[in-house]
Enzyme design. Structure first.
Site, short mmCIF file in Angstrom:
data_model
loop_
_atom_site.label_atom_id
_atom_site.label_comp_id
_atom_site.label_asym_id
_atom_site.label_seq_id
_atom_site.Cartn_x
_atom_site.Cartn_y
_atom_site.Cartn_z
N PHE A 155 -17.02 13.20 39.48
CA PHE A 155 -18.40 13.55 39.10
C PHE A 155 -19.35 12.77 40.02
O PHE A 155 -20.16 11.96 39.57
CB PHE A 155 -18.66 13.21 37.64
CG PHE A 155 -17.84 14.04 36.67
CD1 PHE A 155 -18.25 15.31 36.30
CD2 PHE A 155 -16.64 13.56 36.17
CE1 PHE A 155 -17.50 16.09 35.43
CE2 PHE A 155 -15.88 14.32 35.29
CZ PHE A 155 -16.31 15.58 34.91
N LEU A 156 -19.23 13.02 41.31
CA LEU A 156 -20.00 12.29 42.30
C LEU A 156 -21.15 13.15 42.80
O LEU A 156 -20.96 14.32 43.14
CB LEU A 156 -19.12 11.90 43.49
CG LEU A 156 -17.83 11.12 43.16
CD1 LEU A 156 -17.04 10.87 44.44
CD2 LEU A 156 -18.16 9.82 42.46
N ASN A 214 -20.86 21.20 35.92
CA ASN A 214 -21.65 21.73 37.03
C ASN A 214 -22.33 23.04 36.68
O ASN A 214 -23.47 23.30 37.09
CB ASN A 214 -20.76 21.91 38.26
CG ASN A 214 -20.53 20.60 39.00
OD1 ASN A 214 -21.21 19.61 38.74
ND2 ASN A 214 -19.58 20.59 39.91
N PHE A 255 -32.86 17.74 35.93
CA PHE A 255 -32.50 19.08 36.39
C PHE A 255 -33.43 20.17 35.86
O PHE A 255 -33.01 21.32 35.73
CB PHE A 255 -31.04 19.41 36.05
CG PHE A 255 -30.06 18.63 36.89
CD1 PHE A 255 -29.58 19.17 38.08
CD2 PHE A 255 -29.64 17.37 36.52
CE1 PHE A 255 -28.69 18.45 38.87
CE2 PHE A 255 -28.76 16.64 37.30
CZ PHE A 255 -28.28 17.19 38.48
N ILE A 256 -34.66 19.82 35.56
CA ILE A 256 -35.64 20.86 35.19
C ILE A 256 -36.84 20.79 36.14
O ILE A 256 -37.98 20.93 35.72
CB ILE A 256 -36.08 20.78 33.71
CG1 ILE A 256 -36.70 19.41 33.39
CG2 ILE A 256 -34.92 21.07 32.78
CD1 ILE A 256 -37.41 19.39 32.03
N CYS A 266 -20.86 22.03 45.50
CA CYS A 266 -20.36 22.07 44.12
C CYS A 266 -20.95 23.20 43.29
O CYS A 266 -20.21 24.09 42.84
CB CYS A 266 -20.64 20.73 43.44
SG CYS A 266 -19.74 19.35 44.16
#
Length: 453
Positions: A155-156, A214, A255-256, A266
């Site tokens: 989870f990089l 993801n 992430f919004i 990814c």
């Protein structure tokens, strides 16, 4: 511990360097001779903050060794990590040929008991397939060494991969073996001393968790981009909406951020793979399909805005691009929104001058004809980039682009028109400086007369 990491790509190299930093002896197997030569000389082949010093320290202490020899790589290995690529195939599925080829090689090469760990992002059931391939090889040569297979997805985040590895949010261990689980928990103990972050589950759940994580993050990005499109029709500023919903702890602020689409190695690949997996099972993944479709359309947004501004005539226009890598902190250009824009601008006859602190070599290699003809110019100086420009487009929000001298920029540009592909600028501040500002899902602010090219 004695570790082997197969593959010195992005995930493998970070994994090897970080484990070596904690005192493990790590032998990293890399078959690409050019990359192997770089690594042996202490040269980091990828741009990732903090990785080069770890690589050099590991080489100096002999805790980190690079080789192309299976015999040397596996001679003392207690744990073997598979960290090879799983790119998308034409149908969207993950290409497992490299993972299964490694499994076949392990079946032929292993001489001692060990734990094999899938670090690559792979579909559900891959750990079982890897185990079968290894077993076939072992049986074919009458080997009796005990080999177990576990899943340990990474989870990089590119740009902060070393920090993510050293201070993980969670470590997922997928195995049905208590001994394998305990082995990996001991290996990761130095990274989670002050907090419990190890999650044990089945290999299938571990494999699915990586895709699910993801896909969910990609969904958040596409969701806010969809709302931004609606905001543009309703004269609503998506930035105000973002703050309004982000203050809800159930939603959160991560992430919004509306923008010109996601890229990288990814999100696009994993969303496609999960869609393919669902369709193989006869299940229609409507939300994931919409996420993918929204992102494809989002990447065309900046070009369409430029076309509209210039009345459809871009031939001969000088367009400056700030940022080419798919995100700050990396030189990765895979599925970058900048390339969609760059392709469209070149095809439309525009002249492009682009600036990026890390990704210029990759772009130069991909566009030799445009460079040779002078239609594309590349450089590291953001001010030289905007000289004579009819429009400036912010594509990747590197730190050096966040607070430039906009008075100087305006003086260098032919026309002060700015397209903010990441909504990082204050439109009213820019308007006061004489700019015409275009954001993503934000009301257009300012005025600039379009002249003939």
């Amino acid at each position: 511990m004695e570790l082997c990491v197969i593959g010195a790509g992005y995930v493998g190299l970070v994994t090897a360097a970080c484990f070596a930093q904690m005192g493990n002896r790590v032998v990293c197997l890399e078959r690409d001779q050019a990359r192997l030569a770089q690594l042996r000389q202490g040269q980091c082949p990828i741009y990732e903050p903090g990785l080069a010093p770890l690589l050099q320290e590991g080489l100096h202490s002999s805790q980190l060794i690079f080789t192309d020899s299976w015999e040397q790589a596996l001679a003392r290995a207690e744990v073997v990590f598979i960290a090879v690529g799983t790119p998308s195939q034409e149908d969207g599925s993950a290409d497992l040929q490299h993972v299964l080829a490694v499994a076949d090689s392990l079946g032929c090469q292993l001489r001692r008991a060990c734990l094999v760990v899938n670090k690559s992002t792979v579909p559900v059931g891959t750990a079982e397939r890897v185990a079968r391939h290894i077993a076939v090889g072992l049986r074919a040569r009458g080997a009796t060494c005990q080999v177990e297979v576990a899943s340990n997805p990474e989870f990089l985040k590119e740009g902060s991969a070393v920090e993510d590895f050293m201070r993980p949010d969670r470590i997922i261990i997928g195995t049905d073996s208590e001994a394998a689980s305990q082995c990996l928990q001991r290996l990761y103990a130095p990274f989670v001393r002050n907090r419990e972050r190890v999650l044990a589950m089945t290999p299938r759940a571990a494999e699915f968790s990586k895709y699910a994580a993801n896909a969910f993050l990609a969904t958040k990005v596409s969701f806010i981009n969809e709302l931004a499109g609606l905001c543009a029709h309703l004269n609503v500023d998506i930035e105000q909406v973002r703050r309004g919903i982000g203050s809800d702890r159930r939603i959160g602020s991560h992430f919004i951020y509306a923008g010109c689409g996601y890229g990288g190695s990814c999100f696009p690949k994993d969303v496609r793979a999960l869609i393919h997996t669902a369709e193989q099972q006869g299940y229609r993944p409507a939300i994931l399909q919409a996420v993918q479709a929204r992102n494809v359309e989002q990447k065309t947004l900046l070009f369409r805005a430029l076309q509209q501004h210039f009345g459809g005539f871009l031939r001969g226009r000088n367009v400056a691009l700030w940022g080419l890598a798919f995100k700050p902190g990396t030189d990765d250009l895979r599925e970058a929104p900048s390339l969609v824009l760059l392709d469209a601008l070149l095809a439309a006859g525009a002249r492009v001058q682009a600036c990026d602190p890390a990704a210029l070599a990759g772009v130069a290699a991909a566009y030799p004809e445009a460079l040779a003809s002078g239609q594309l110019r590349l450089g590291e100086d953001p001010y030289a980039c905007v000289e004579g420009a009819d429009a400036l487009v912010l594509v990747t929000e590197w730190k050096q682009f966040r607070q430039p001298d906009f008075r100087r920029v305006r003086g260098l540009m032919r026309m002060p028109v700015l397209f903010d592909g990441r909504n990082i600028y204050d439109p009213f501040e820019l308007t006061e400086l004489g700019y015409l500002y275009h954001g993503i899902g934000r009301p257009q602010v300012g005025h600039c007369k379009v002249t003939a090219a």
